[in-house]
Design a protein around this motif. Sequence first.
Motif, PDB file in Angstrom:
ATOM      1  N   ALA A  61       0.819  -1.216   0.000  1.00  0.00           N
ATOM      2  CA  ALA A  61       0.000   0.000   0.000  1.00  0.00           C
ATOM      3  C   ALA A  61       0.851   1.263   0.000  1.00  0.00           C
ATOM      4  CB  ALA A  61      -0.937  -0.013   1.207  1.00  0.00           C
ATOM      5  N   HIS A  62       1.938   1.254   0.766  1.00  0.00           N
ATOM      6  CA  HIS A  62       2.833   2.417   0.867  1.00  0.00           C
ATOM      7  C   HIS A  62       4.282   1.920   0.843  1.00  0.00           C
ATOM      8  CE1 HIS A  62      -0.213   5.518   1.821  1.00  0.00           C
ATOM      9  NE2 HIS A  62      -0.856   4.518   2.397  1.00  0.00           N
ATOM     10  N   PRO A  63       4.844   1.700  -0.347  1.00  0.00           N
ATOM     11  CA  PRO A  63       6.185   1.119  -0.443  1.00  0.00           C
ATOM     12  C   PRO A  63       7.253   2.021   0.164  1.00  0.00           C
ATOM     13  CG  PRO A  63       5.029   1.029  -2.561  1.00  0.00           C
ATOM     14  CD  PRO A  63       4.233   1.918  -1.669  1.00  0.00           C
ATOM     15  N   PRO A  64       8.143   1.449   0.982  1.00  0.00           N
ATOM     16  CA  PRO A  64       9.310   2.199   1.453  1.00  0.00           C
ATOM     17  C   PRO A  64      10.316   2.317   0.317  1.00  0.00           C
ATOM     18  CG  PRO A  64       9.379  -0.061   2.250  1.00  0.00           C
ATOM     19  CD  PRO A  64       8.074   0.093   1.523  1.00  0.00           C
ATOM     20  N   PRO A  65      11.426   3.055   0.496  1.00  0.00           N
ATOM     21  CA  PRO A  65      12.436   3.125  -0.564  1.00  0.00           C
ATOM     22  C   PRO A  65      12.859   1.727  -0.993  1.00  0.00           C
ATOM     23  CG  PRO A  65      12.919   4.721   1.158  1.00  0.00           C
ATOM     24  CD  PRO A  65      11.783   3.886   1.659  1.00  0.00           C
ATOM     25  N   PRO A  66      12.821   1.405  -2.287  1.00  0.00           N
ATOM     26  CA  PRO A  66      13.057   0.024  -2.736  1.00  0.00           C
ATOM     27  C   PRO A  66      14.422  -0.525  -2.353  1.00  0.00           C
ATOM     28  CG  PRO A  66      13.032   1.559  -4.598  1.00  0.00           C
ATOM     29  CD  PRO A  66      12.536   2.307  -3.413  1.00  0.00           C
ATOM     30  N   ALA A 110       7.252  -8.282  -3.955  1.00  0.00           N
ATOM     31  CA  ALA A 110       7.659  -7.958  -5.326  1.00  0.00           C
ATOM     32  C   ALA A 110       7.157  -6.584  -5.768  1.00  0.00           C
ATOM     33  CB  ALA A 110       7.163  -9.036  -6.282  1.00  0.00           C
ATOM     34  N   LYS A 111       5.874  -6.308  -5.546  1.00  0.00           N
ATOM     35  CA  LYS A 111       5.314  -5.032  -5.985  1.00  0.00           C
ATOM     36  C   LYS A 111       5.962  -3.872  -5.249  1.00  0.00           C
ATOM     37  CE  LYS A 111       0.880  -2.672  -6.639  1.00  0.00           C
ATOM     38  NZ  LYS A 111      -0.600  -2.765  -6.450  1.00  0.00           N
ATOM     39  N   SER A 112       6.242  -4.042  -3.977  1.00  0.00           N
ATOM     40  CA  SER A 112       6.862  -2.970  -3.185  1.00  0.00           C
ATOM     41  C   SER A 112       8.305  -2.724  -3.608  1.00  0.00           C
ATOM     42  CB  SER A 112       6.828  -3.341  -1.701  1.00  0.00           C
ATOM     43  OG  SER A 112       5.545  -3.744  -1.303  1.00  0.00           O
ATOM     44  N   LEU A 113       9.001  -3.786  -3.985  1.00  0.00           N
ATOM     45  CA  LEU A 113      10.408  -3.659  -4.388  1.00  0.00           C
ATOM     46  C   LEU A 113      10.539  -2.936  -5.717  1.00  0.00           C
ATOM     47  CD1 LEU A 113      11.654  -7.217  -3.410  1.00  0.00           C
ATOM     48  CD2 LEU A 113      12.561  -5.078  -2.482  1.00  0.00           C
ATOM     49  N   GLY A 114       9.635  -3.225  -6.652  1.00  0.00           N
ATOM     50  CA  GLY A 114       9.771  -2.644  -7.983  1.00  0.00           C
ATOM     51  C   GLY A 114      11.033  -3.150  -8.664  1.00  0.00           C
ATOM     52  N   ASP A 115      11.309  -2.611  -9.830  1.00  0.00           N
ATOM     53  CA  ASP A 115      12.486  -3.053 -10.587  1.00  0.00           C
ATOM     54  C   ASP A 115      13.788  -2.744  -9.849  1.00  0.00           C
ATOM     55  OD1 ASP A 115      10.868  -3.992 -12.588  1.00  0.00           O
ATOM     56  OD2 ASP A 115      11.034  -2.187 -13.836  1.00  0.00           O
ATOM     57  N   LYS A 116      13.841  -1.574  -9.185  1.00  0.00           N
ATOM     58  CA  LYS A 116      15.078  -1.204  -8.487  1.00  0.00           C
ATOM     59  C   LYS A 116      15.406  -2.175  -7.357  1.00  0.00           C
ATOM     60  CE  LYS A 116      15.159   3.796  -9.325  1.00  0.00           C
ATOM     61  NZ  LYS A 116      15.148   5.143  -8.681  1.00  0.00           N
ATOM     62  N   GLY A 117      14.410  -2.470  -6.543  1.00  0.00           N
ATOM     63  CA  GLY A 117      14.648  -3.367  -5.426  1.00  0.00           C
ATOM     64  C   GLY A 117      14.948  -4.784  -5.875  1.00  0.00           C
ATOM     65  N   VAL A 118      14.201  -5.270  -6.872  1.00  0.00           N
ATOM     66  CA  VAL A 118      14.447  -6.625  -7.383  1.00  0.00           C
ATOM     67  C   VAL A 118      15.836  -6.739  -7.964  1.00  0.00           C
ATOM     68  CG1 VAL A 118      13.757  -8.264  -9.179  1.00  0.00           C
ATOM     69  CG2 VAL A 118      12.014  -7.163  -7.768  1.00  0.00           C
ATOM     70  N   ASN A 119      16.253  -5.739  -8.741  1.00  0.00           N
ATOM     71  CA  ASN A 119      17.596  -5.780  -9.338  1.00  0.00           C
ATOM     72  C   ASN A 119      18.687  -5.715  -8.275  1.00  0.00           C
ATOM     73  OD1 ASN A 119      16.603  -5.946 -11.945  1.00  0.00           O
ATOM     74  ND2 ASN A 119      16.579  -3.722 -12.242  1.00  0.00           N
ATOM     75  N   ARG A 120      18.436  -4.998  -7.195  1.00  0.00           N
ATOM     76  CA  ARG A 120      19.421  -4.926  -6.113  1.00  0.00           C
ATOM     77  C   ARG A 120      19.607  -6.304  -5.469  1.00  0.00           C
ATOM     78  NH1 ARG A 120      21.268  -0.350  -3.502  1.00  0.00           N
ATOM     79  NH2 ARG A 120      22.167  -0.596  -1.420  1.00  0.00           N
ATOM     80  N   ILE A 121      18.501  -7.005  -5.236  1.00  0.00           N
ATOM     81  CA  ILE A 121      18.589  -8.354  -4.668  1.00  0.00           C
ATOM     82  C   ILE A 121      19.287  -9.290  -5.645  1.00  0.00           C
ATOM     83  CG2 ILE A 121      17.224 -10.353  -3.954  1.00  0.00           C
ATOM     84  CD1 ILE A 121      15.191  -8.431  -2.783  1.00  0.00           C
ATOM     85  N   LYS A 122      18.920  -9.198  -6.931  1.00  0.00           N
ATOM     86  CA  LYS A 122      19.525 -10.070  -7.944  1.00  0.00           C
ATOM     87  C   LYS A 122      21.026  -9.844  -8.034  1.00  0.00           C
ATOM     88  CE  LYS A 122      18.985 -11.557 -12.739  1.00  0.00           C
ATOM     89  NZ  LYS A 122      20.441 -11.560 -13.013  1.00  0.00           N
TER      90      LYS A 122
END
Length: 397
Positions: free
Chosen positions: A117-122, A148-160
């Motif tokens: 609902a309110h994503p923190p910085p990814p 996943a939705k909260s992370l967005g592309d930036k957060g997902v790429n950081r984990i990857k």
Amino acid sequence: MTAHPDSPGLLEYLCSLDVPTLAALLHEQAERDPDLGERLRKRAAELDDAQGKADTEHGIEPVLDTLQRLLDAGTRADLAPLAKRAMDKIGDAFARGEDTAGQLRRAVALYARACVAHPPPPEALADWILSVTFDRPDWPVLDLRAFAKSLGDKGVNRIKSFVDTIGENDGRRAPVAARLREELAEISGDVDALVAILSAKLPSREVSLRIVRVLRDAGRHSEAIAHAAKALVRGKGPVVNAQVTAPAAPAELPRPRPAPETEKPAEPADPVDLADPVDLDELIEAEKYDEAWEFVSRDGSSLADRLRVAEFREREHPADVLPLYREHVAELIAYGDAAHYRHAAKQLRKLRGLYRRAGVAQEFGEYLAGLVTEHKRKTRLIAEIRNARIALPKDRR
């Protein structure tokens, strides 16, 4: 004419509201009124200081209940900070050896919902997920898909990017990284990568079903049928109860045609319809716990999935889950480090309670004696068992 804010009608209305609705209204007003927000934050801090440890033990459950009601009601308030604060407090209690595992799992799930609902910085969310996943092995396993939705592309790429730095021989981090790679492939929709990861696992009925489901959901029906046919040839058990043929239309997989009345069709031992394979998450979400337990009790289910369902099975059938939790303890001990020994000791304490509820308390002593004898050279493990307030056999005290 505008009614006075202290009029009986308004007061009566406010008194009629339930606590979550009133809290949401107050929170929204506090966001618009800095002075009100500051006063409320000050009172919250004072209350937190006064409650201390007792807040975790006795007062956290109402907080989780309120969070869930607000999230279910679709509030526009940003509940992520409160959810994380509650989760951290429960996590601290869990680290001290308190029996808050169930609360912690619930708090993590609520935090994931609040972040949607309110994503923190990814990047910050990604770093927190990596920290919990790799540095807190005794915490519940985080489902990356929930964030996943909260992370967005930036957060997902950081984990990857971080996971890609971990090799297959990197000790206890390798299996964790492998699990994250599988979830990352699923989140990104990279069907080829996900199928390759699943295909590299030991062949099993569950893995075959998962591959069929992934290919089917991607619209690659002919490949799904081909994989099902290969699984049949390998003799890993029937995956379909239909004749394997090309689909008549890309949007729908074929279903078996009824056999003539004079012909008795063959009945596979354990049929699973390719067009509608069993989904463990759906069974759990629908609270079909008996069916979920039956599903994971078959060959091929991972220990993680069996443990998920065991949480529900143990409520009414504690004896059924004893072998599973013993298996989990053995797996934790096999890691050979202090964090996993500590988690194993917590699971032993849980096992002790389950043995009592199952009416076979004396068998726990026999099991513990055998475990301690087997691992008598692991002094750190023995120390963690003592720290968990579990009485050791007399010859080990």
